[in-house]
Scaffold this motif. Structure first.
Motif, PDB file in Angstrom:
ATOM      1  N   HIS A  41      25.314 -55.831 -67.851  1.00 46.05           N
ATOM      2  CA  HIS A  41      23.953 -56.981 -67.905  1.00 46.05           C
ATOM      3  C   HIS A  41      24.400 -58.371 -66.972  1.00 46.05           C
ATOM      4  O   HIS A  41      24.490 -58.542 -65.973  1.00 46.05           O
ATOM      5  N   LEU A  42      25.671 -57.982 -66.893  1.00 44.03           N
ATOM      6  CA  LEU A  42      26.478 -58.991 -65.534  1.00 44.03           C
ATOM      7  C   LEU A  42      26.344 -57.947 -63.910  1.00 44.03           C
ATOM      8  O   LEU A  42      25.748 -59.170 -63.369  1.00 44.03           O
ATOM      9  N   THR A  43      26.419 -56.732 -63.828  1.00 41.18           N
ATOM     10  CA  THR A  43      26.054 -55.819 -62.884  1.00 41.18           C
ATOM     11  C   THR A  43      24.267 -56.615 -62.514  1.00 41.18           C
ATOM     12  O   THR A  43      23.907 -56.920 -61.313  1.00 41.18           O
ATOM     13  N   ARG A  44      23.634 -56.590 -63.281  1.00 47.20           N
ATOM     14  CA  ARG A  44      22.533 -57.351 -63.267  1.00 47.20           C
ATOM     15  C   ARG A  44      22.292 -58.767 -62.651  1.00 47.20           C
ATOM     16  O   ARG A  44      20.995 -58.927 -61.185  1.00 47.20           O
ATOM     17  N   LEU A  45      22.710 -59.108 -63.349  1.00 45.54           N
ATOM     18  CA  LEU A  45      22.378 -60.969 -63.032  1.00 45.54           C
ATOM     19  C   LEU A  45      23.166 -61.043 -61.971  1.00 45.54           C
ATOM     20  O   LEU A  45      23.316 -61.960 -60.881  1.00 45.54           O
ATOM     21  N   LEU A  46      24.508 -60.489 -61.492  1.00 44.66           N
ATOM     22  CA  LEU A  46      24.969 -60.663 -59.649  1.00 44.66           C
ATOM     23  C   LEU A  46      23.911 -59.522 -58.509  1.00 44.66           C
ATOM     24  O   LEU A  46      23.646 -60.093 -57.765  1.00 44.66           O
ATOM     25  N   SER A  47      23.255 -58.777 -59.328  1.00 46.75           N
ATOM     26  CA  SER A  47      22.406 -58.877 -58.320  1.00 46.75           C
ATOM     27  C   SER A  47      21.040 -58.710 -57.326  1.00 46.75           C
ATOM     28  O   SER A  47      20.438 -58.528 -57.095  1.00 46.75           O
ATOM     29  N   ASN A  48      20.985 -59.421 -58.426  1.00 48.16           N
ATOM     30  CA  ASN A  48      19.831 -60.801 -58.190  1.00 48.16           C
ATOM     31  C   ASN A  48      20.181 -61.941 -58.056  1.00 48.16           C
ATOM     32  O   ASN A  48      19.360 -63.135 -58.112  1.00 48.16           O
ATOM     33  N   GLY A  49      21.277 -62.322 -57.270  1.00 44.30           N
ATOM     34  CA  GLY A  49      22.048 -63.506 -57.202  1.00 44.30           C
ATOM     35  C   GLY A  49      22.309 -64.958 -57.788  1.00 44.30           C
ATOM     36  O   GLY A  49      22.036 -65.875 -57.750  1.00 44.30           O
ATOM     37  N   LEU A  50      22.306 -64.120 -59.073  1.00 47.41           N
ATOM     38  CA  LEU A  50      22.221 -65.700 -60.543  1.00 47.41           C
ATOM     39  C   LEU A  50      23.583 -66.231 -60.677  1.00 47.41           C
ATOM     40  O   LEU A  50      24.003 -66.697 -61.113  1.00 47.41           O
TER      41      LEU A  50
ATOM     42  N   GLU B 255       7.047 -61.927 -54.109  1.00 50.18           N
ATOM     43  CA  GLU B 255       7.160 -61.485 -55.672  1.00 50.18           C
ATOM     44  C   GLU B 255       7.196 -60.420 -56.307  1.00 50.18           C
ATOM     45  O   GLU B 255       7.862 -61.195 -57.290  1.00 50.18           O
ATOM     46  N   LYS B 256       7.801 -59.737 -55.539  1.00 49.17           N
ATOM     47  CA  LYS B 256       8.770 -58.863 -55.771  1.00 49.17           C
ATOM     48  C   LYS B 256      10.227 -59.545 -56.706  1.00 49.17           C
ATOM     49  O   LYS B 256      10.354 -59.849 -57.961  1.00 49.17           O
ATOM     50  N   SER B 257      10.406 -60.219 -55.339  1.00 45.60           N
ATOM     51  CA  SER B 257      11.860 -60.870 -55.497  1.00 45.60           C
ATOM     52  C   SER B 257      11.922 -61.690 -57.235  1.00 45.60           C
ATOM     53  O   SER B 257      12.954 -61.691 -57.817  1.00 45.60           O
ATOM     54  N   MET B 258      10.543 -62.486 -57.075  1.00 47.27           N
ATOM     55  CA  MET B 258      10.116 -63.193 -57.929  1.00 47.27           C
ATOM     56  C   MET B 258      10.541 -62.948 -59.344  1.00 47.27           C
ATOM     57  O   MET B 258      10.989 -63.222 -60.036  1.00 47.27           O
ATOM     58  N   SER B 259       9.720 -61.545 -59.284  1.00 44.56           N
ATOM     59  CA  SER B 259       9.394 -60.664 -60.673  1.00 44.56           C
ATOM     60  C   SER B 259      11.102 -60.136 -61.345  1.00 44.56           C
ATOM     61  O   SER B 259      11.155 -59.784 -62.221  1.00 44.56           O
ATOM     62  N   LEU B 260      11.951 -60.080 -59.808  1.00 48.41           N
ATOM     63  CA  LEU B 260      13.667 -59.116 -60.226  1.00 48.41           C
ATOM     64  C   LEU B 260      13.593 -60.240 -61.019  1.00 48.41           C
ATOM     65  O   LEU B 260      14.297 -59.476 -62.082  1.00 48.41           O
ATOM     66  N   VAL B 261      13.940 -61.278 -60.525  1.00 50.10           N
ATOM     67  CA  VAL B 261      14.940 -62.770 -60.932  1.00 50.10           C
ATOM     68  C   VAL B 261      14.001 -62.994 -62.401  1.00 50.10           C
ATOM     69  O   VAL B 261      15.306 -63.072 -63.181  1.00 50.10           O
ATOM     70  N   ALA B 262      13.014 -62.985 -62.656  1.00 47.37           N
ATOM     71  CA  ALA B 262      12.517 -63.630 -63.574  1.00 47.37           C
ATOM     72  C   ALA B 262      12.680 -62.153 -65.021  1.00 47.37           C
ATOM     73  O   ALA B 262      13.236 -62.703 -65.873  1.00 47.37           O
ATOM     74  N   SER B 263      12.804 -61.050 -64.366  1.00 50.19           N
ATOM     75  CA  SER B 263      13.571 -59.453 -65.252  1.00 50.19           C
ATOM     76  C   SER B 263      14.984 -60.083 -66.099  1.00 50.19           C
ATOM     77  O   SER B 263      15.122 -60.137 -67.212  1.00 50.19           O
ATOM     78  N   ALA B 264      15.210 -60.454 -64.824  1.00 51.22           N
ATOM     79  CA  ALA B 264      17.166 -60.233 -65.337  1.00 51.22           C
ATOM     80  C   ALA B 264      17.571 -61.587 -65.966  1.00 51.22           C
ATOM     81  O   ALA B 264      18.007 -61.236 -66.955  1.00 51.22           O
ATOM     82  N   ILE B 265      16.389 -62.296 -66.245  1.00 45.71           N
ATOM     83  CA  ILE B 265      16.740 -63.592 -67.166  1.00 45.71           C
ATOM     84  C   ILE B 265      16.071 -63.402 -68.312  1.00 45.71           C
ATOM     85  O   ILE B 265      16.561 -64.096 -69.351  1.00 45.71           O
ATOM     86  N   SER B 266      15.152 -62.728 -68.300  1.00 42.97           N
ATOM     87  CA  SER B 266      14.862 -62.378 -69.644  1.00 42.97           C
ATOM     88  C   SER B 266      15.027 -61.640 -70.437  1.00 42.97           C
ATOM     89  O   SER B 266      14.452 -62.272 -71.740  1.00 42.97           O
ATOM     90  N   ASP B 267      16.093 -60.742 -70.673  1.00 42.92           N
ATOM     91  CA  ASP B 267      16.985 -60.574 -71.941  1.00 42.92           C
ATOM     92  C   ASP B 267      17.903 -61.697 -72.914  1.00 42.92           C
ATOM     93  O   ASP B 267      18.662 -62.230 -71.894  1.00 42.92           O
ATOM     94  N   PRO B 268      17.853 -61.844 -74.039  1.00 44.80           N
ATOM     95  CA  PRO B 268      18.160 -62.817 -74.744  1.00 44.80           C
ATOM     96  C   PRO B 268      19.598 -62.814 -74.642  1.00 44.80           C
ATOM     97  O   PRO B 268      20.558 -63.926 -74.353  1.00 44.80           O
ATOM     98  N   SER B 269      20.638 -61.371 -74.869  1.00 44.61           N
ATOM     99  CA  SER B 269      22.367 -61.355 -74.130  1.00 44.61           C
ATOM    100  C   SER B 269      22.816 -61.706 -72.588  1.00 44.61           C
ATOM    101  O   SER B 269      23.714 -62.347 -72.947  1.00 44.61           O
TER     102      SER B 269
END
Length: 236
Positions: free
Chosen positions: A64-73, A17-31
């Protein structure tokens, strides 16, 4: 029989559940969404290029890229002094494509708001999407190139792929064939290894050309003739 107690009635997996929420949060920013959408063309981009397409400062893009990288996106590839970013795989492209479809749903009648050039033909990571791709998929279903559920090529379909020169991977790492929901058309186009093989063929034959920096693709004069002959697609 009591259906309330099954193997699924276990304690929630907090880590999942925590992993899912982190991925969702990473995608949530418009930029970050702008960055991910740019990477949907299947190519690798520099941070500078991504900052331009997202309309944000280079320093902000780095975060932003660091955030996307850390969440495997996304993944980062280094070549010489340059660093290039791309989606982490077709599974991320599929996730984004589904999110696009969900975000554009309406309780009322659907009116596409997608730019015409993108709605007609574009890339969906490594395969073709848009109205053109949907027409090709419909043709394959009618002619029994595909199983009714779209999850496999028939023996006839495999023979046709070989005949037209679309090379299939005998041991694909993902689904050999799958229906991919087109977010602008609300119908399916061809995904999986078969979708990639078809896209590769169209590019190699120069039946379609890519627009640098964008997801849209253009059908060439030769492509119009070939697509009409092979898939019965009449292009106006």
């Amino acid at each position: 029989m009591n259906f309330l107690h099954t193997e699924y009635d276990s304690e929630p997996d907090d880590s999942l559940e925590k992993s899912m929420s982190l991925v969702a949060s990473a995608i949530s920013d418009p930029s970050r969404v702008s960055i991910l959408c740019a990477l949907m063309d299947g190519r690798a981009w520099t941070a500078t290029e991504l900052s331009a397409v997202a309309g944000i400062a280079a320093s902000t893009t780095s975060g932003h890229l660091t955030r996307l990288l850390s969440n495997g996106l996304v993944i980062c590839l280094t070549q010489g002094r340059h660093r290039y970013y791309s989606l982490a795989g077709h599974h991320i492209a599929g996730l984004l494509e589904n999110l696009m479809g969900v975000s554009m749903r309406s309780h009322r009648s659907f009116t596409p708001g997608t730019p015409v050039v993108l709605r007609y033909a574009r890339t969906c990571y490594d395969h073709l999407a848009g109205e053109l791709a949907v027409k090709i998929y419909d043709f394959m279903l009618r002619e029994r190139w595909l199983e009714p559920d779209g999850n496999a090529l028939t023996s006839e379909g495999k023979a046709h792929f070989q005949r037209i020169g679309a090379v299939l991977d005998p041991r694909p790492r993902r689904k050999a064939c799958s229906p991919c929901l087109d977010w602008s058309e609300r119908r399916f186009h061809l995904g999986g290894d078969a979708g990639q093989a078809l896209m590769t063929l169209l590019l190699q034959k120069e039946w379609i050309t890519r627009t640098p920096g964008y997801r849209e693709v253009t059908v060439t004069g030769g492509g119009r003739v070939a697509l009409s002959r092979l898939f019965g697609v009449n292009l106006t």
